[in-house]
Scaffold this motif. Structure first.
Motif, PDB file in Angstrom:
ATOM      1  N   THR A  10     -33.913  44.971  69.824  1.00 14.35           N
ATOM      2  CA  THR A  10     -34.627  44.165  68.718  1.00 14.35           C
ATOM      3  C   THR A  10     -34.356  44.875  67.401  1.00 14.35           C
ATOM      4  N   VAL A  11     -33.688  44.384  66.433  1.00 11.66           N
ATOM      5  CA  VAL A  11     -33.713  45.051  64.954  1.00 11.66           C
ATOM      6  C   VAL A  11     -34.682  44.270  64.123  1.00 11.66           C
ATOM      7  N   PRO A  12     -35.453  45.032  63.475  1.00 13.27           N
ATOM      8  CA  PRO A  12     -36.572  44.658  62.402  1.00 13.27           C
ATOM      9  C   PRO A  12     -35.919  43.756  61.623  1.00 13.27           C
ATOM     10  N   SER A  13     -36.709  42.981  61.145  1.00 15.24           N
ATOM     11  CA  SER A  13     -36.455  41.657  60.060  1.00 15.24           C
ATOM     12  C   SER A  13     -35.797  42.186  58.899  1.00 15.24           C
ATOM     13  N   SER A  14     -36.232  43.396  58.530  1.00 15.66           N
ATOM     14  CA  SER A  14     -35.665  43.956  57.237  1.00 15.66           C
ATOM     15  C   SER A  14     -34.223  44.570  57.310  1.00 15.66           C
ATOM     16  N   GLY A  15     -33.766  44.737  58.701  1.00 15.29           N
ATOM     17  CA  GLY A  15     -32.391  45.171  59.122  1.00 15.29           C
ATOM     18  C   GLY A  15     -32.542  46.624  59.369  1.00 15.29           C
ATOM     19  N   ALA A  16     -31.769  47.032  60.394  1.00 14.13           N
ATOM     20  CA  ALA A  16     -31.610  48.439  60.560  1.00 14.13           C
ATOM     21  C   ALA A  16     -30.623  49.025  59.515  1.00 14.13           C
ATOM     22  N   ILE A  17     -31.162  50.324  59.387  1.00 16.36           N
ATOM     23  CA  ILE A  17     -30.228  51.297  58.335  1.00 16.36           C
ATOM     24  C   ILE A  17     -29.465  52.330  59.237  1.00 16.36           C
ATOM     25  N   GLU A  18     -28.259  52.227  58.927  1.00 12.24           N
ATOM     26  CA  GLU A  18     -27.299  53.323  59.601  1.00 12.24           C
ATOM     27  C   GLU A  18     -27.935  54.632  59.181  1.00 12.24           C
ATOM     28  N   PRO A  19     -28.145  55.775  60.321  1.00 14.14           N
ATOM     29  CA  PRO A  19     -28.841  56.899  59.867  1.00 14.14           C
ATOM     30  C   PRO A  19     -28.004  57.865  58.825  1.00 14.14           C
ATOM     31  N   ALA A  20     -26.599  57.638  58.710  1.00 14.59           N
ATOM     32  CA  ALA A  20     -26.004  58.319  57.606  1.00 14.59           C
ATOM     33  C   ALA A  20     -26.169  57.633  56.468  1.00 14.59           C
ATOM     34  N   LEU A  21     -26.417  56.281  56.222  1.00 22.45           N
ATOM     35  CA  LEU A  21     -26.878  56.041  54.891  1.00 22.45           C
ATOM     36  C   LEU A  21     -28.200  56.201  54.602  1.00 22.45           C
ATOM     37  N   ALA A  22     -29.088  56.426  55.521  1.00 27.91           N
ATOM     38  CA  ALA A  22     -30.251  56.643  55.288  1.00 27.91           C
ATOM     39  C   ALA A  22     -30.786  58.212  54.844  1.00 27.91           C
ATOM     40  N   THR A  23     -29.705  58.934  55.315  1.00 28.41           N
ATOM     41  CA  THR A  23     -29.945  60.303  55.225  1.00 28.41           C
ATOM     42  C   THR A  23     -28.722  61.479  54.250  1.00 28.41           C
ATOM     43  N   GLY A  24     -27.614  60.876  54.337  1.00 33.39           N
ATOM     44  CA  GLY A  24     -26.658  61.325  53.457  1.00 33.39           C
ATOM     45  C   GLY A  24     -26.085  62.351  54.507  1.00 33.39           C
ATOM     46  N   ILE A  25     -26.265  62.170  55.681  1.00 33.18           N
ATOM     47  CA  ILE A  25     -25.772  63.018  56.816  1.00 33.18           C
ATOM     48  C   ILE A  25     -24.875  62.509  57.688  1.00 33.18           C
ATOM     49  N   GLY A  26     -23.639  62.777  58.382  1.00 33.74           N
ATOM     50  CA  GLY A  26     -22.896  62.214  59.133  1.00 33.74           C
ATOM     51  C   GLY A  26     -23.154  62.436  60.542  1.00 33.74           C
ATOM     52  N   PRO A  27     -22.417  61.772  61.276  1.00 35.19           N
ATOM     53  CA  PRO A  27     -22.833  62.136  62.838  1.00 35.19           C
ATOM     54  C   PRO A  27     -22.414  63.478  63.252  1.00 35.19           C
ATOM     55  N   ASP A  28     -21.579  64.026  62.614  1.00 39.23           N
ATOM     56  CA  ASP A  28     -21.449  65.492  63.045  1.00 39.23           C
ATOM     57  C   ASP A  28     -22.410  66.443  62.330  1.00 39.23           C
ATOM     58  N   GLY A  29     -23.412  66.197  61.571  1.00 38.56           N
ATOM     59  CA  GLY A  29     -24.533  66.828  61.131  1.00 38.56           C
ATOM     60  C   GLY A  29     -24.290  67.499  59.795  1.00 38.56           C
ATOM     61  N   LYS A  30     -23.016  67.219  59.053  1.00 43.92           N
ATOM     62  CA  LYS A  30     -22.630  67.669  57.807  1.00 43.92           C
ATOM     63  C   LYS A  30     -22.846  66.540  56.726  1.00 43.92           C
ATOM     64  N   LEU A  31     -23.210  67.099  55.763  1.00 46.18           N
ATOM     65  CA  LEU A  31     -23.319  66.231  54.269  1.00 46.18           C
ATOM     66  C   LEU A  31     -22.046  65.415  54.256  1.00 46.18           C
ATOM     67  N   LEU A  32     -22.158  64.037  53.773  1.00 49.04           N
ATOM     68  CA  LEU A  32     -21.402  63.068  53.646  1.00 49.04           C
ATOM     69  C   LEU A  32     -20.341  63.407  52.738  1.00 49.04           C
ATOM     70  N   PRO A  33     -19.075  63.797  52.732  1.00 48.92           N
ATOM     71  CA  PRO A  33     -18.296  64.032  51.329  1.00 48.92           C
ATOM     72  C   PRO A  33     -18.097  62.956  50.689  1.00 48.92           C
ATOM     73  N   VAL A  34     -18.154  61.618  51.087  1.00 54.85           N
ATOM     74  CA  VAL A  34     -18.305  60.505  50.039  1.00 54.85           C
ATOM     75  C   VAL A  34     -19.185  59.577  50.539  1.00 54.85           C
ATOM     76  N   ALA A  35     -19.863  58.870  49.359  1.00 56.01           N
ATOM     77  CA  ALA A  35     -20.947  57.766  49.802  1.00 56.01           C
ATOM     78  C   ALA A  35     -20.280  56.749  50.789  1.00 56.01           C
ATOM     79  N   PRO A  36     -21.077  56.215  51.900  1.00 56.99           N
ATOM     80  CA  PRO A  36     -21.013  55.234  52.677  1.00 56.99           C
ATOM     81  C   PRO A  36     -21.324  53.767  52.042  1.00 56.99           C
ATOM     82  N   VAL A  37     -21.158  53.683  50.958  1.00 53.18           N
ATOM     83  CA  VAL A  37     -21.597  52.288  50.209  1.00 53.18           C
ATOM     84  C   VAL A  37     -20.295  52.040  49.466  1.00 53.18           C
ATOM     85  N   ALA A  38     -19.943  50.807  49.462  1.00 53.30           N
ATOM     86  CA  ALA A  38     -18.602  50.072  48.444  1.00 53.30           C
ATOM     87  C   ALA A  38     -18.995  50.305  46.941  1.00 53.30           C
TER      88      ALA A  38
END
Length: 188
Positions: free
Chosen positions: A49-77
């Motif tokens: 179940t996803v909250p009505s506000s919508g789920a936030i991708e962890p990388a989007l919410a933290t700035g950290i990628g799945p590899d545990g490193k800081l995202l080199p480029v913003a994950p937004v358009a």
């Protein structure tokens, strides 16, 4: 007049006593029941179940990628609207210390007894996730702005910081021809 007051009170009380919603059959939270197999009246949401506000991708919410490193480029358009939103939020929350151009030169910075805010232009090689983390968590004497800025607004500020870095470090030969001629004609 004396008779109207007691009648009004009886009328108000009657609404409470005869309210059918109050006496209807229902399950109250945290009360047991024999209706459901687990004996609990509050059902857990189904898996996935996803909250009505919508789920936030962890990388989007933290700035950290799945590899545990800081995202080199913003994950937004990247868009003009996003950069404009970032400019407004930067001017409201960041420019008071970092200055309108991000160079760390502001009235507040000049009067800081501890460490003045750094120029954002000195950190051009840092990944976008770094700037997002600083806005989200704070850094040194800078507080966190997570309560003031939504996830989207924080990424918008990062986009505007990148635009500021480009604008303040652009060479004249990088400008379009029409802009280049305007800049060359301006008196210094």
């Amino acid at each position: 007049m004396r008779r109207l007051v007691p009648l009004a009170l009886v009328g108000l009380c009657a609404c409470q006593v005869f309210d059918p919603m109050m006496w209807q059959q229902k399950y109250k939270p945290y009360r047991g029941t024999t209706f459901f197999p687990d004996g609990v009246s509050m059902l857990a949401p189904p898996p996935g179940t996803v909250p009505s506000s919508g789920a936030i991708e962890p990388a989007l919410a933290t700035g950290i990628g799945p590899d545990g490193k800081l995202l080199p480029v913003a994950p937004v358009a990247l868009s003009r609207d996003l950069v404009e939103l970032g400019r407004r939020k930067f001017d409201q929350t960041c420019a008071i210390c970092h200055g309108l151009t991000g160079d760390g030169d502001s009235m507040v910075a000049k009067n800081m007894a501890l460490r003045p805010p750094p120029s954002i232009h000195l950190k051009r090689s840092f990944p976008d996730g770094y700037f997002y983390q600083v806005v989200t968590n704070g850094f040194g004497v800078m507080p966190s702005y997570a309560a003031e800025l939504s996830v989207e607004e924080r990424w918008a500020v990062v986009a505007y910081v990148r635009a500021l870095q480009l604008s303040q470090n652009a060479r004249i030969d990088q400008l379009p021809a029409e802009q280049r001629s305007k800049v060359q004609e301006e008196p210094r």
